[in-house]
Motif scaffolding. Structure first.
Motif, PDB file in Angstrom:
ATOM      1  N   LEU A  14     -29.481  26.490 -36.017  1.00 12.76           N
ATOM      2  CA  LEU A  14     -29.136  27.711 -35.358  1.00 12.76           C
ATOM      3  C   LEU A  14     -30.221  28.696 -35.866  1.00 12.76           C
ATOM      4  N   MET A  15     -30.132  28.932 -37.344  1.00 13.80           N
ATOM      5  CA  MET A  15     -31.021  29.877 -37.972  1.00 13.80           C
ATOM      6  C   MET A  15     -32.544  29.741 -37.552  1.00 13.80           C
ATOM      7  N   ALA A  16     -33.061  28.625 -37.573  1.00 10.53           N
ATOM      8  CA  ALA A  16     -34.240  28.088 -37.352  1.00 10.53           C
ATOM      9  C   ALA A  16     -34.672  28.472 -35.976  1.00 10.53           C
ATOM     10  N   ARG A  17     -33.916  28.138 -35.141  1.00 11.61           N
ATOM     11  CA  ARG A  17     -34.144  28.531 -33.637  1.00 11.61           C
ATOM     12  C   ARG A  17     -33.983  29.925 -33.514  1.00 11.61           C
ATOM     13  N   LEU A  40     -26.635  36.990 -35.619  1.00 14.83           N
ATOM     14  CA  LEU A  40     -26.765  35.787 -36.168  1.00 14.83           C
ATOM     15  C   LEU A  40     -25.474  35.217 -37.131  1.00 14.83           C
ATOM     16  N   PHE A  41     -25.207  36.302 -37.863  1.00 16.25           N
ATOM     17  CA  PHE A  41     -23.744  36.123 -38.561  1.00 16.25           C
ATOM     18  C   PHE A  41     -22.532  35.826 -37.819  1.00 16.25           C
ATOM     19  N   VAL A  42     -22.672  36.609 -36.361  1.00 16.44           N
ATOM     20  CA  VAL A  42     -21.521  35.985 -35.588  1.00 16.44           C
ATOM     21  C   VAL A  42     -21.578  34.731 -35.031  1.00 16.44           C
ATOM     22  N   GLU A  43     -22.966  34.268 -34.766  1.00 15.81           N
ATOM     23  CA  GLU A  43     -23.037  32.878 -34.183  1.00 15.81           C
ATOM     24  C   GLU A  43     -22.637  31.901 -35.325  1.00 15.81           C
ATOM     25  N   LEU A  44     -23.189  32.165 -36.660  1.00 24.77           N
ATOM     26  CA  LEU A  44     -22.674  31.287 -37.765  1.00 24.77           C
ATOM     27  C   LEU A  44     -21.201  31.204 -38.030  1.00 24.77           C
ATOM     28  N   ALA A  45     -20.417  32.306 -37.679  1.00 21.63           N
ATOM     29  CA  ALA A  45     -18.978  32.303 -37.716  1.00 21.63           C
ATOM     30  C   ALA A  45     -18.279  31.683 -36.923  1.00 21.63           C
ATOM     31  N   ALA A  46     -18.787  31.447 -35.787  1.00 23.20           N
ATOM     32  CA  ALA A  46     -18.531  30.719 -34.325  1.00 23.20           C
ATOM     33  C   ALA A  46     -18.702  29.396 -34.727  1.00 23.20           C
ATOM     34  N   LEU A  47     -19.616  28.739 -35.498  1.00 27.53           N
ATOM     35  CA  LEU A  47     -19.457  27.695 -36.125  1.00 27.53           C
ATOM     36  C   LEU A  47     -18.761  27.184 -37.271  1.00 27.53           C
TER      37      LEU A  47
END
Length: 93
Positions: A14-17, A40-47
């Protein structure tokens, strides 16, 4: 692969993309850094990942007794000492 390893792999992907997408966007059209990082942190939290500070607080026992914070004069002297150690920008080593 364990669940933890899968989550780590997904987070890295995710971060690389996201960074690659941002880098391929014209500079004038890029999102500001803070909203980009926040999304980005929100998307990581969703994971399922949660932010954990990398630096641990210094335990009280590690502080030297009787030694308070440095004075401005001490800081200035230390910076002068460090500046002498490093060449000025543009100087040849």
């Amino acid at each position: 692969m364990t669940t933890r390893e899968q989550a780590r792999a997904e987070a890295i992907e995710l971060m690389a993309r996201r960074v690659a997408e941002r880098d391929h966007t014209a500079y004038a059209d890029r999102a500001d850094p803070e909203p980009f990082a926040e999304s980005l942190f929100v998307e990581l939290a969703a994971l399922g990942l949660r932010f954990v500070p990398a630096v641990r607080p210094v335990p009280p026992a590690a502080h030297r007794p009787g030694k308070g914070p440095a004075t401005p004069e001490q800081v200035s002297g230390y910076l002068t000492h460090l500046r002498k150690k490093f060449p000025k920008q543009g100087d040849q080593p």
